[in-house]
Scaffold this motif. Structure first.
Motif, short mmCIF file in Angstrom:
data_model
loop_
_atom_site.label_atom_id
_atom_site.label_comp_id
_atom_site.label_asym_id
_atom_site.label_seq_id
_atom_site.Cartn_x
_atom_site.Cartn_y
_atom_site.Cartn_z
N PHE A 188 20.20 -21.94 3.75
CA PHE A 188 19.06 -22.41 2.95
C PHE A 188 19.16 -21.86 1.53
CE2 PHE A 188 17.42 -23.16 7.18
CZ PHE A 188 16.66 -24.31 7.02
N GLU A 189 18.83 -22.71 0.58
CA GLU A 189 18.93 -22.32 -0.83
C GLU A 189 17.86 -21.31 -1.23
OE1 GLU A 189 17.76 -24.29 -5.12
OE2 GLU A 189 16.60 -24.42 -3.28
N SER A 190 16.64 -21.42 -0.66
CA SER A 190 15.51 -20.71 -1.23
C SER A 190 14.47 -20.38 -0.17
CB SER A 190 14.86 -21.55 -2.33
OG SER A 190 14.71 -22.91 -1.92
N LEU A 191 13.68 -19.34 -0.47
CA LEU A 191 12.57 -18.92 0.38
C LEU A 191 11.30 -18.92 -0.46
CD1 LEU A 191 11.58 -17.58 3.10
CD2 LEU A 191 11.88 -15.39 1.91
N TYR A 192 10.27 -19.63 0.03
CA TYR A 192 9.00 -19.75 -0.67
C TYR A 192 7.90 -18.99 0.07
CZ TYR A 192 10.73 -23.60 -3.61
OH TYR A 192 11.42 -24.38 -4.52
N VAL A 193 6.97 -18.43 -0.70
CA VAL A 193 5.80 -17.74 -0.15
C VAL A 193 4.56 -18.27 -0.86
CG1 VAL A 193 4.71 -15.50 0.25
CG2 VAL A 193 7.21 -15.69 0.27
N PRO A 194 3.46 -18.54 -0.12
CA PRO A 194 2.23 -19.03 -0.75
C PRO A 194 1.33 -17.89 -1.21
CG PRO A 194 1.95 -19.02 1.60
CD PRO A 194 3.36 -18.50 1.34
N GLU A 195 0.22 -18.25 -1.83
CA GLU A 195 -0.74 -17.23 -2.28
C GLU A 195 -2.18 -17.68 -2.05
OE1 GLU A 195 -1.55 -14.28 -5.98
OE2 GLU A 195 -1.22 -16.37 -6.57
N HIS A 196 -2.99 -16.74 -1.56
CA HIS A 196 -4.43 -16.74 -1.75
C HIS A 196 -4.80 -15.31 -2.12
CE1 HIS A 196 -5.99 -20.69 -0.87
NE2 HIS A 196 -5.20 -20.79 0.19
N VAL A 197 -5.50 -15.15 -3.23
CA VAL A 197 -5.89 -13.81 -3.66
C VAL A 197 -6.92 -13.24 -2.70
CG1 VAL A 197 -6.88 -12.46 -5.55
CG2 VAL A 197 -5.41 -14.42 -6.06
N VAL A 198 -7.93 -14.03 -2.37
CA VAL A 198 -8.94 -13.66 -1.38
C VAL A 198 -9.40 -14.92 -0.66
CG1 VAL A 198 -9.88 -11.60 -2.55
CG2 VAL A 198 -10.78 -13.86 -3.12
N SER A 251 9.81 -22.10 3.87
CA SER A 251 8.58 -21.41 3.52
C SER A 251 8.20 -20.41 4.61
CB SER A 251 7.45 -22.43 3.34
OG SER A 251 6.21 -21.79 3.11
N TYR A 252 7.76 -19.23 4.18
CA TYR A 252 7.26 -18.21 5.10
C TYR A 252 5.81 -17.94 4.74
CZ TYR A 252 6.96 -14.05 8.01
OH TYR A 252 6.59 -13.14 8.99
N ASN A 253 4.92 -18.26 5.67
CA ASN A 253 3.50 -18.03 5.48
C ASN A 253 3.04 -16.99 6.49
OD1 ASN A 253 0.72 -18.10 5.21
ND2 ASN A 253 0.61 -20.33 5.03
N ALA A 254 2.71 -15.79 5.99
CA ALA A 254 2.30 -14.71 6.89
C ALA A 254 1.02 -15.04 7.64
CB ALA A 254 2.11 -13.42 6.09
N ALA A 255 0.22 -15.96 7.11
CA ALA A 255 -0.98 -16.37 7.82
C ALA A 255 -0.64 -17.05 9.14
CB ALA A 255 -1.81 -17.31 6.95
N HIS A 256 0.57 -17.59 9.23
CA HIS A 256 1.03 -18.24 10.46
C HIS A 256 2.00 -17.37 11.24
CE1 HIS A 256 2.00 -21.47 13.23
NE2 HIS A 256 3.27 -21.46 12.86
N PHE A 257 2.91 -16.71 10.52
CA PHE A 257 3.98 -15.97 11.18
C PHE A 257 3.72 -14.48 11.31
CE2 PHE A 257 6.48 -19.48 9.04
CZ PHE A 257 6.55 -20.26 10.18
N GLY A 258 2.70 -13.96 10.64
CA GLY A 258 2.38 -12.55 10.74
C GLY A 258 2.97 -11.73 9.61
N THR A 259 2.57 -10.47 9.56
CA THR A 259 2.95 -9.59 8.45
C THR A 259 3.94 -8.50 8.85
OG1 THR A 259 1.03 -8.18 8.90
CG2 THR A 259 0.72 -9.96 7.30
N ASP A 260 4.50 -8.59 10.03
CA ASP A 260 5.47 -7.58 10.46
C ASP A 260 6.67 -7.57 9.52
OD1 ASP A 260 7.98 -6.69 11.93
OD2 ASP A 260 6.46 -6.11 13.38
N PRO A 261 6.97 -6.45 8.85
CA PRO A 261 8.06 -6.45 7.88
C PRO A 261 9.43 -6.72 8.49
CG PRO A 261 7.23 -4.22 8.24
CD PRO A 261 6.28 -5.15 8.91
N GLU A 262 9.64 -6.28 9.72
CA GLU A 262 10.93 -6.54 10.34
C GLU A 262 11.12 -8.03 10.63
OE1 GLU A 262 11.49 -4.10 13.75
OE2 GLU A 262 11.38 -2.21 12.63
#
Length: 285
Positions: A31-41, A6-17
């Motif tokens: 790893f088989e898969s990459l997951y991303v979470p969601e909060h709309v606001v 899982s990659y959570n930008a709230a923890h790891f940041g939003t840097d695209p690189e």
């Protein structure tokens, strides 16, 4: 056992690189898969259970994020954990999901949906918080209807969504629509997984007894609906320091996939964590 990350930008940041480097390393490690979470606001005072969410946490849009990752990878499957499906209209959502699947070569295969836990988030998008479970059920049905529909068009008259003779193209690759997994921490979510889902992904804060009871409920609900409970995938959160015994224990409970997340926000430390985990479980072999 399958292993996702899982990659959570709230923890790891939003840097695209950094995001691309993370995804590529996960793919290289096996790893088989990459997951991303969601909060709309988010908003001041928002809480999930006992946890207060700082309102400035940067949650990336999960489908835009996965489309970006797809262009930088070749094999890794793409997933959400979870997409807040009551807060998306299913007609444009069907198109967005099919688009990511087509452009990624058929890798948008681990869509996991949930109903959300923040009343203010529901209000922000004009959704009655009390109806979000029924909306989720209907939205799943609409997605599948549109993916299955042909040039003659598909119609639907429901509690929340209504349309006639709609055609939604392109279709997900393979022509059978996309699997829809259900995530959550409630018995209602477990029933939803059995009645409508292709898999169950329970929340991480459940105790062992409640989690086992919900898995039994998901399987029983599938059987009562005339579906094959043995076809349900069972995904669980894990930890990067888990042992082979830990994995064997989960496998004995019926778990088919474990999703982990690095603890360190430092890119080099994350790289070492992923490599060590992959080596311990032979993911690169």
């Amino acid at each position: 056992m399958k292993f996702g990350i899982s990659y959570n930008a709230a923890h790891f940041g939003t840097d695209p690189e950094q995001l691309v480097a993370f995804a590529r390393q996960a793919e290289e490690c096996g790893f088989e898969s990459l997951y991303v979470p969601e909060h709309v606001v988010l908003y001041p005072g928002a809480r999930v259970g006992p946890f207060k969410l700082p309102p400035a946490l940067p949650y990336l849009d999960p489908l835009d994020c996965l489309a970006f990752v797809a262009g930088a990878t070749r094999r890794i499957l793409l997933g959400t954990a979870v997409l807040l499906i009551p807060y998306h209209h299913p007609v444009p959502l069907a198109k967005r999901l099919a688009t990511v699947d087509v452009l990624s070569g058929g890798r948008m295969r681990l869509l996991t949906v949930g109903v959300g836990a923040l009343p203010g988030e529901a209000r922000a998008v004009g959704v009655d918080f009390a109806t979000r479970g029924r909306r989720a059920d209907e939205a799943i049905d609409v997605l599948r209807l549109l993916w299955a529909g042909g040039e003659e068009g598909a119609g639907h008259q429901g509690e929340f969504y209504a349309f006639d003779d709609l055609c939604s193209f392109p279709k997900p690759l393979g022509g059978a629509g996309l699997p829809v997994h259900v995530g959550g921490s409630s018995r209602a979510a477990a029933r939803r997984a059995g009645l409508r889902g292709d898999g169950w992904f329970p929340g991480g804060r459940l105790d062992a007894r409640e989690r086992a009871g919900q898995w039994d409920l998901a399987r029983a609900s599938a059987a009562e609906a005339g579906r094959d409970p043995g076809a349900l995938e069972y995904t669980r959160w894990g930890a990067l320091d888990m042992t082979e015994d830990d994995v064997e224990t989960l496998a004995a409970q019926g778990v088919t996939r474990i999703v982990v997340s690095p603890a360190s926000p430092d890119p080099e430390e994350r790289r070492e964590e992923l490599a060590a985990f992959a080596g311990r479980f032979g993911l690169t072999s």
